[in-house]
Design an enzyme around this catalytic site. Structure first.
Site, PDB file in Angstrom:
ATOM      1  N   ASP A  98     -16.379  -9.532 -46.816  1.00 24.33           N
ATOM      2  CA  ASP A  98     -17.871  -9.000 -47.650  1.00 24.33           C
ATOM      3  C   ASP A  98     -16.558 -10.037 -48.735  1.00 24.33           C
ATOM      4  O   ASP A  98     -15.282  -9.288 -49.096  1.00 24.33           O
ATOM      5  CB  ASP A  98     -17.727  -8.395 -48.550  1.00 24.33           C
ATOM      6  CG  ASP A  98     -19.769  -8.046 -48.102  1.00 24.33           C
ATOM      7  OD1 ASP A  98     -19.922  -9.036 -49.256  1.00 24.33           O
ATOM      8  OD2 ASP A  98     -20.094  -7.360 -47.718  1.00 24.33           O
ATOM      9  N   ASP A 200     -21.183 -13.448 -50.599  1.00 25.62           N
ATOM     10  CA  ASP A 200     -22.386 -12.384 -51.054  1.00 25.62           C
ATOM     11  C   ASP A 200     -22.366 -13.790 -52.119  1.00 25.62           C
ATOM     12  O   ASP A 200     -22.645 -14.567 -52.896  1.00 25.62           O
ATOM     13  CB  ASP A 200     -21.816 -11.112 -52.238  1.00 25.62           C
ATOM     14  CG  ASP A 200     -22.775 -10.798 -52.234  1.00 25.62           C
ATOM     15  OD1 ASP A 200     -23.460  -9.518 -51.986  1.00 25.62           O
ATOM     16  OD2 ASP A 200     -23.103 -10.547 -53.676  1.00 25.62           O
ATOM     17  N   HIS A 334     -27.704  -4.112 -45.112  1.00 22.84           N
ATOM     18  CA  HIS A 334     -27.556  -3.049 -45.796  1.00 22.84           C
ATOM     19  C   HIS A 334     -28.862  -3.021 -46.953  1.00 22.84           C
ATOM     20  O   HIS A 334     -28.367  -2.332 -47.816  1.00 22.84           O
ATOM     21  CB  HIS A 334     -26.082  -2.910 -46.381  1.00 22.84           C
ATOM     22  CG  HIS A 334     -26.160  -3.935 -47.658  1.00 22.84           C
ATOM     23  ND1 HIS A 334     -26.376  -5.180 -47.104  1.00 22.84           N
ATOM     24  CD2 HIS A 334     -25.565  -4.144 -48.916  1.00 22.84           C
ATOM     25  CE1 HIS A 334     -25.287  -5.964 -47.801  1.00 22.84           C
ATOM     26  NE2 HIS A 334     -25.374  -5.626 -48.355  1.00 22.84           N
ATOM     27  N   ASP A 335     -29.377  -3.827 -47.059  1.00 18.49           N
ATOM     28  CA  ASP A 335     -30.483  -4.166 -48.371  1.00 18.49           C
ATOM     29  C   ASP A 335     -32.151  -4.091 -47.921  1.00 18.49           C
ATOM     30  O   ASP A 335     -32.740  -4.497 -48.403  1.00 18.49           O
ATOM     31  CB  ASP A 335     -30.115  -6.004 -48.900  1.00 18.49           C
ATOM     32  CG  ASP A 335     -29.212  -5.800 -49.361  1.00 18.49           C
ATOM     33  OD1 ASP A 335     -28.565  -4.948 -49.934  1.00 18.49           O
ATOM     34  OD2 ASP A 335     -28.351  -6.898 -49.897  1.00 18.49           O
TER      35      ASP A 335
HETATM   36  C1  GLC Z   1     -25.836  -8.636 -52.480  1.00 17.47           C
HETATM   37  C2  GLC Z   1     -25.601  -7.668 -51.643  1.00 17.47           C
HETATM   38  C3  GLC Z   1     -26.768  -6.799 -52.356  1.00 17.47           C
HETATM   39  C4  GLC Z   1     -25.759  -6.850 -53.521  1.00 17.47           C
HETATM   40  C5  GLC Z   1     -26.035  -8.069 -54.125  1.00 17.47           C
HETATM   41  C6  GLC Z   1     -25.442  -7.712 -55.672  1.00 17.47           C
HETATM   42  O1  GLC Z   1     -27.619  -9.244 -52.080  1.00 17.47           O
HETATM   43  O2  GLC Z   1     -26.343  -7.880 -50.319  1.00 17.47           O
HETATM   44  O3  GLC Z   1     -25.863  -5.694 -51.719  1.00 17.47           O
HETATM   45  O4  GLC Z   1     -26.445  -5.580 -54.814  1.00 17.47           O
HETATM   46  O5  GLC Z   1     -25.789  -8.964 -53.629  1.00 17.47           O
HETATM   47  O6  GLC Z   1     -24.137  -7.635 -55.422  1.00 17.47           O
END
Ligand code: GLC
Length: 539
Positions: A98, A200, A334-335
């Site tokens: 990531d 990201d 994961h979101d």
């Molecule tokens: C992305 C990630 C998430 C995170 C956000 C801020 O959407 O997938 O988990 O909280 O970015 O970095």
């Protein structure tokens, strides 16, 4: 296509905190992942995307990075990371990391220096602005995680911008030094041997230079919708410079051999296409469309489980992509709430067939292959700042981040001690060890599908076209040089009889129930599908 492995890879997304704890602190780590590489190899996975493992105060569980060059001690150290890469590569498994370019942690040395004083040489590395005359923030921009996107800094008397948490200040990508520093980070990890990145929140990267107010969203329902949706994020996201920067990033990575980039972006098809366009524009004509890049296609996560909705979306998406542009499909991450919770256990098996027989790069979220579901988290045990900031609206992400269920021993074999998040109550039924022994389990289905895909030119390279069948059925053909496959998916709980006039007989390769009673050669002129049943036939 430049990178041959990308055409055939099945990715597996690991949320490292929750995959396997090797040192009994209740939190997953790199050595835990190393322990489980054989499992992934056996499953047929060819690539792993690791959610962030960099040094972080963990306010957003690793998406708030305080040092891009250091592995957080919760997960291990750089030596462990090198070992992971080495062992994974020995097994022909690629690792993508990531990469979080939009923001750092507020504990990152650059932010500490930037916030030290108004005339700090580092001030412009982040986005600072003076208050309005009444002391209010410079504009109406909202943070994804609730409240204003501007945080007041008492010490220097200015606001700084944070698209996410206040502990995640946004970098100023209009500053060339910031850009240079971030590209250096990529170089470091590429030189170390990683195979690419999941980038990201890329659509947040640039903000309107004039800091104009976002317009009101006319369809916003106060009290019901996510508060972020009160305004259309016209000026805080999706700036044209962001596409340009994505192209720069891809081309930077493309200089290395055999690397891959996928960017996180929740957007409509036309918005996704702009990424492809921007990237291929920079290539010489004959190489256009040949970059190992794709924006994540996250649309399936929010589509209603209806055959017509999936058919319409996938037809359009597939048809819009040019030759060589890579599609990709994702059922969860994961979101977002897990697939088995969103659509149901039997339906998740049908979805697995779809995910692994469509064109392009499939991503499996850890645990989906064993049918893991969201876990209800008691209020007192909530970790996710999103849920803490905006409680009770179902926005929290802890439910889909619970420990991987390895066996039926205490803590589902994830750890020897109580894990950071509770293990699902159903782990005795849904776990790797039991499901490996059960020939009809969802894990057996995933394994079969991945192995079918790994050995099928048709699934890796073949064209896609759908067939008009009935409102409850999504059926499509994958046609390659070596043959044709027919995929038939019943999205309803009702029994269906279908007549595929153009195909008399089909050799059944996979059935979602893994029901051995089915005959090998099937009459497609009178195909009977049980409720929530899916098939793959060679035709
Ligand atoms: C992305 C990630 C998430 C995170 C956000 C801020 O959407 O997938 O988990 O909280 O970015 O970095």
């Amino acid at each position: 296509m430049q990178n041959s492995w990308i055409n055939s890879v099945v990715f597996y997304h690991i949320y490292p905190r929750s995959f396997k704890d090797s040192n009994s602190d209740g939190i997953g780590d790199l050595n835990g992942i190393i322990e489980k590489l054989d499992y992934l190899k056996d499953l047929g996975v060819g690539g792993i995307w690791l959610s962030p493992v960099y040094k972080s105060p963990m306010v957003d569980f690793g998406y708030d990075i305080s040092d891009y060059y250091v592995i957080d001690s919760i997960f291990g150290n750089l030596e462990d990371f090198k070992l992971l890469i080495g062992k994974a590569h020995q097994k022909n498994i690629k690792i993508i990391m990531d990469f979080v370019p939009n923001h750092t942690s507020d504990k990152h040395p650059l932010f500490l220096k930037s916030s030290a004083s108004k005339d700090s040489p580092w001030r412009d590395y982040y986005i600072w602005h003076e208050p309005k005359k009444n002391g209010h923030p410079p504009n109406n921009w909202l943070s994804v995680f609730g409240g204003s996107a501007w945080e007041w800094d008492k010490q220097t008397g200015e606001y700084y911008l944070h698209s996410f948490l206040k502990e995640q200040p946004d970098l100023n990508w209009r500053n060339p030094v910031v850009r240079k520093l971030m590209f250096q980070v990529l170089k470091f990890w590429l030189d170390l041997g990683v195979d690419g990145f999941r980038v990201d929140a890329i659509h947040h990267l640039y903000k309107d230079k004039l800091l104009r107010n976002n317009p009101k969203n006319p369809s916003f329902k106060p009290g019901k919708d996510d508060p972020f949706d009160e305004f259309t994020p016209l000026y805080i996201k999706w700036q044209p410079e962001m596409f340009e920067e994505t192209a720069n990033l891809c081309h930077f990575i493309n200089k290395y051999k055999d690397k891959f980039v996928v960017t996180e972006v929740y957007g409509e098809i036309y918005q996704l296409m702009k990424f492809y366009q921007a990237c291929s524009k920079k290539l010489p004509k004959k190489k256009q469309g040949c970059i190992a890049f794709c924006p994540f296609n996250l649309q399936l996560i929010s589509l209603p489980w209806k055959a017509s909705a999936y058919k319409t979306f996938i037809d359009e998406y597939d048809a819009t992509l040019c030759n060589g542009e890579l599609p990709n499909y994702v059922l969860g991450n994961h979101d977002r709430s897990r697939i088995a919770t969103r659509i149901g256990t039997l339906q998740a098996r049908v979805a697995a067939i779809m995910l692994l027989t469509l064109r392009g790069v499939p991503f499996i979220y850890y645990g989906d292959e064993i049918g893991m579901k969201d876990v209800t988290i008691p209020k007192k045990m909530v970790f996710d700042p999103f849920e803490k900031n905006i409680p009770g609206k179902g926005l929290g992400r802890d439910p889909e981040r619970t420990p991987m269920q390895w066996d039926n021993k205490p803590h589902a074999g994830f750890s020897k001690v109580t894990p950071w998040l509770p293990v699902s109550g159903d782990f005795k039924k849904f776990n790797v060890s039991s499901e490996l022994k059960d020939k009809k389990s969802i894990l057996s289905l995933y394994k079969k599908l991945i192995h079918l895909r790994n050995n099928s030119e048709v699934l890796q390279e073949g064209k896609y076209y759908s067939l008009p069948v009935s409102t409850d059925i999504f059926a499509y053909i994958r046609a390659g040089e070596t043959g044709k496959l027919l995929v038939v998916l019943n999205f309803s709980a009702k029994k269906q009889t279908i007549n595929f006039k153009n195909f008399a007989k089909g050799k059944m390769l996979i059935n979602s129930y893994l029901d051995t009673k089915h005959e090998k050669i099937v009459d497609l002129n009178k195909l009977i599908l049980q409720g929530n049943e899916g098939y793959v036939f060679a035709v």
